[in-house]
Design an enzyme around this catalytic site. Structure first.
Site, PDB file in Angstrom:
ATOM      1  N   THR A 211       0.867  -1.196   0.000  1.00  0.00           N
ATOM      2  CA  THR A 211       0.000   0.000   0.000  1.00  0.00           C
ATOM      3  C   THR A 211       0.895   1.234   0.000  1.00  0.00           C
ATOM      4  O   THR A 211       2.077   1.132   0.284  1.00  0.00           O
ATOM      5  CB  THR A 211      -0.899  -0.005   1.261  1.00  0.00           C
ATOM      6  OG1 THR A 211      -1.735  -1.148   1.211  1.00  0.00           O
ATOM      7  CG2 THR A 211      -1.796   1.206   1.386  1.00  0.00           C
TER       8      THR A 211
ATOM      9  N   ASP B 266      -9.479  -8.979   1.103  1.00  0.00           N
ATOM     10  CA  ASP B 266      -9.902  -8.197   2.275  1.00  0.00           C
ATOM     11  C   ASP B 266     -11.326  -8.560   2.703  1.00  0.00           C
ATOM     12  O   ASP B 266     -11.783  -8.143   3.767  1.00  0.00           O
ATOM     13  CB  ASP B 266      -9.815  -6.690   1.986  1.00  0.00           C
ATOM     14  CG  ASP B 266      -8.386  -6.163   2.114  1.00  0.00           C
ATOM     15  OD1 ASP B 266      -7.562  -6.823   2.776  1.00  0.00           O
ATOM     16  OD2 ASP B 266      -8.092  -5.097   1.555  1.00  0.00           O
TER      17      ASP B 266
ATOM     18  N   SER C  65     -11.631  -2.073   4.707  1.00  0.00           N
ATOM     19  CA  SER C  65     -10.222  -1.679   4.563  1.00  0.00           C
ATOM     20  C   SER C  65      -9.708  -1.068   5.855  1.00  0.00           C
ATOM     21  O   SER C  65     -10.474  -0.503   6.633  1.00  0.00           O
ATOM     22  CB  SER C  65     -10.125  -0.637   3.449  1.00  0.00           C
ATOM     23  OG  SER C  65      -8.820  -0.106   3.377  1.00  0.00           O
ATOM     24  N   SER C  66      -8.389  -1.168   6.041  1.00  0.00           N
ATOM     25  CA  SER C  66      -7.753  -0.472   7.165  1.00  0.00           C
ATOM     26  C   SER C  66      -7.147   0.853   6.734  1.00  0.00           C
ATOM     27  O   SER C  66      -6.581   1.567   7.561  1.00  0.00           O
ATOM     28  CB  SER C  66      -6.622  -1.330   7.737  1.00  0.00           C
ATOM     29  OG  SER C  66      -7.144  -2.519   8.254  1.00  0.00           O
TER      30      SER C  66
ATOM     31  N   GLY D 141       0.460  -0.656   5.448  1.00  0.00           N
ATOM     32  CA  GLY D 141       0.822  -1.691   6.417  1.00  0.00           C
ATOM     33  C   GLY D 141      -0.347  -2.490   6.956  1.00  0.00           C
ATOM     34  O   GLY D 141      -0.308  -2.925   8.106  1.00  0.00           O
TER      35      GLY D 141
HETATM   36  O1  DON Z   1      -7.307  -2.017   2.538  1.00  0.00           O
HETATM   37  C1  DON Z   1      -6.645  -2.698   3.327  1.00  0.00           C
HETATM   38  O2  DON Z   1      -6.836  -2.707   4.537  1.00  0.00           O
HETATM   39  C2  DON Z   1      -5.502  -3.538   2.788  1.00  0.00           C
HETATM   40  N1  DON Z   1      -5.790  -3.913   1.435  1.00  0.00           N
HETATM   41  C3  DON Z   1      -4.242  -2.754   2.912  1.00  0.00           C
HETATM   42  C4  DON Z   1      -3.037  -3.565   2.533  1.00  0.00           C
HETATM   43  C5  DON Z   1      -1.790  -2.955   2.985  1.00  0.00           C
HETATM   44  O3  DON Z   1      -1.736  -1.934   3.599  1.00  0.00           O
HETATM   45  C6  DON Z   1      -0.570  -3.686   2.658  1.00  0.00           C
HETATM   46  N2  DON Z   1       0.580  -2.983   3.165  1.00  0.00           N
HETATM   47  N3  DON Z   1       1.482  -2.431   3.083  1.00  0.00           N
END
Ligand code: DON
Length: 558
Positions: free
Chosen positions: A370, A412, A441-442, A462
């Site tokens: 991300t 997710d 999502s986070s 993250g």
């Molecule tokens: O939206 C989300 O929560 C995840 N798809 C985020 C993935 C993520 O942050 C991977 N990291 N670096």
């Protein structure tokens, strides 16, 4: 035409370091070239949204492991003197998605199918989101071609230099390939496309064909991606490997626009992302709970109480949140209610870590690709934007002719309330895969205002650690009174309710770690707890930015 725009804009230098101070405007992205792209646009008179869009297109070139045209994201925009907005261009489940596609002949779920390959891919939202943001909230002074210009420039001769983050991501990819894992056919093709094993010992990563993709989007617009030749190739690529995405899915994909989630904390007004992000609700609930536990501006943060707070808020995330529905939106308000904070505070023991069962019995996901970027322009307009392809290199599929990676964001979703996700964890039924839904999502883009003026723009990458790292950065600046540089550099901790572990970054104070152990926390060291990019604005207007040194970004500003 595009090359004129590119030459005309020039490419300013990023700051020599991961932190920077400026007077007028600033961009903080997790790659120096992306911050430079945004600054080039600010210098040309673009506003914060134009700059964020340019930065994001640049990230699509230089952070293929983290985000890009095959992914999705969220953008929170503060507009001085008028209403703020939140844009949702998160990936969406295709209309023909069906939970049974992920079962084997005995009816058992095969989680790998939603994690890698064609059935992991959600309808990508980034291109439509960026074009929408530019058209509706850009300054109107710069064409789409001009805003895409710096990214186009970065595609250079079809390669990008491999920095530490990309090197580690490539190592992960090859490690899976040689490490005895069953590598799906799609992933073998992906590895072949991006190079041989020896590739990671070289200095350049091939981004073949991305130049023509950016060129086409810049000159023909988003329809070229959603209804034209790129759509044809996305559908054909996925179909070849058993995917179900159709032309109609792409053509019908829409950006959703909302009022950001608003809450007050510690004398500030926060603007955050509503569902399908869990970020706003969890951050707001954590801030409320810490206030209910007596945390006040000017104090340091008690790490035991912080860990307990994260546990409680992450448990509510898992129980209550999913894509937008009346029930979810109702429970978001409940999470932000002062009464809820008082009720949760009563369950926290100041001397003893709670057991996970104190907070219920399901869990949330943990993942790895991300990118977050923050922008403030000279008029005080601010953008917090987080985008993703989910895990590093997403589904590990590329649309070959166009050079971009397709996400694996459908992972997710939960397949059911008991099947573990990529990291052995479970989620609530509100986040079950449904055709047309967007997964929880986070990602937590956050803008904090003081008396209507921007004070802090922050966010992170993250997985679930996005939330805890954004919470701690904001607390360090707003409550403890640290500079954004100290706030981003401070070692962080993370608790996500389950597993029953308190993750801590190295270099924490040994006494503190001993005290946490004495209180009953099970500690585990983790190198990375989110990668934060943040900008603060001081009362005299000075801008200070910091890009997480562990990801290698550098801010750019004047
Ligand atoms: O939206 C989300 O929560 C995840 N798809 C985020 C993935 C993520 O942050 C991977 N990291 N670096």
């Amino acid at each position: 035409m595009l090359s004129v725009a590119v030459t005309g804009c020039g490419m300013p230098a990023a700051a020599p370091s991961w932190h920077h101070q400026a007077r007028h405007h600033m961009v903080a992205a997790d790659h120096p070239d992306a911050s430079r792209a945004g600054l080039a646009i600010l210098r040309r008179g673009g506003n914060a949204v134009d700059a964020a869009v340019a930065t994001s297109f640049a990230l699509a070139v230089v952070r293929p492991e983290s985000c890009g045209l095959g992914g999705g994201g969220f953008m929170v925009i503060h507009r001085p003197g008028t209403d703020p907005v939140a844009l949702d261009y998160r990936e969406q489940a295709p209309a023909a998605s069906n939970i049974n596609l992920y079962r084997d002949e005995n009816g058992e779920f095969v989680p790998e199918r939603i994690r890698r390959g064609a059935l992991a891919v959600g309808i990508p939202g980034t291109v439509r989101g960026l074009c929408y943001a530019h058209k509706k909230y850009g300054s109107g002074k710069l064409t789409l071609a001009e805003v895409v210009g710096p990214a186009f420039h970065l595609t250079g001769n079809g390669t990008i230099p491999i920095d530490e983050h990309l090197r580690l991501a490539l190592c992960g990819l090859y490690a899976d390939k040689v490490g005895g894992h069953a590598v799906p056919e799609t992933e073998q093709a992906f590895v072949r496309q991006i190079g041989s094993y020896a590739h990671i010992n070289e200095h350049y990563y091939r981004i073949t064909n991305l130049k023509r993709t950016l060129y086409a989007i810049a000159l023909e617009g988003e329809d070229y991606f959603y209804e034209g030749p790129i759509a044809d190739d996305i559908v054909a690529t996925l179909k070849q490997f058993g995917g179900v995405m159709t032309h109609a899915d792409l053509a019908n994909y829409e950006v959703r626009e909302f009022t950001p989630l608003k809450f007050d904390a510690f004398g500030y007004q926060c603007l955050a992302m509503p569902p399908p992000s869990s970020g706003g609700a969890v951050i707001g609930e954590a801030f409320n709970l810490l206030s209910a536990l007596g945390v006040q501006p000017g104090q340091s943060i008690d790490k035991h109480l912080l860990a307990e707070t994260l546990k409680a808020a992450f448990a509510d995330r898992a129980h209550f949140l999913g894509d937008r529905s009346p029930a979810v939106l109702h429970d978001v308000q409940r999470m932000l209610d002062a009464e809820r904070a008082t009720e949760l505070a009563r369950r926290i023991n100041r001397d003893r870590a709670s057991t996970t069962s104190t907070w219920g019995n399901i869990a949330i996901s943990d993942d790895g690709g991300t990118s977050h970027l923050s922008v403030i322009d000279r008029n005080g307009m601010a953008v917090a934007c987080t985008e993703s392809v989910n895990l590093e290199f997403g589904s590990r599929m590329r649309v070959a002719g166009w050079g971009f990676v397709l996400n694996n964001t459908l992972d997710d979703f939960a397949l059911d309330a008991t099947t573990p996700n990529a990291f052995g964890l479970r989620q609530s039924e509100r986040n079950l895969l449904r055709p047309g839904a967007r997964p929880l999502s986070s990602m937590s883009p956050l803008i904090v205002l003081k008396d209507g003026k921007v004070r802090l723009v922050a966010g992170a990458s993250g997985g679930p650690r996005i939330i805890s790292s954004t919470v701690q950065t904001a607390l360090n600046v707003l409550v403890v009174g640290q500079s954004v540089r100290a706030a981003v550099a401070a070692p962080r901790l993370h608790h996500q309710w389950l597993p029953e572990k308190l993750y801590v970054q190295p270099f924490q104070d040994v006494e503190l770690l001993n005290e946490l152990r004495r209180k009953g926390h099970t500690l585990q060291t983790r190198r990375d707890i989110g990668h934060v990019q943040a900008i603060e604005r001081l009362p005299d207007g000075t801008l200070r930015a910091a890009c997480d040194p562990l990801k290698g970004g550098r801010p750019a500003g004047d």
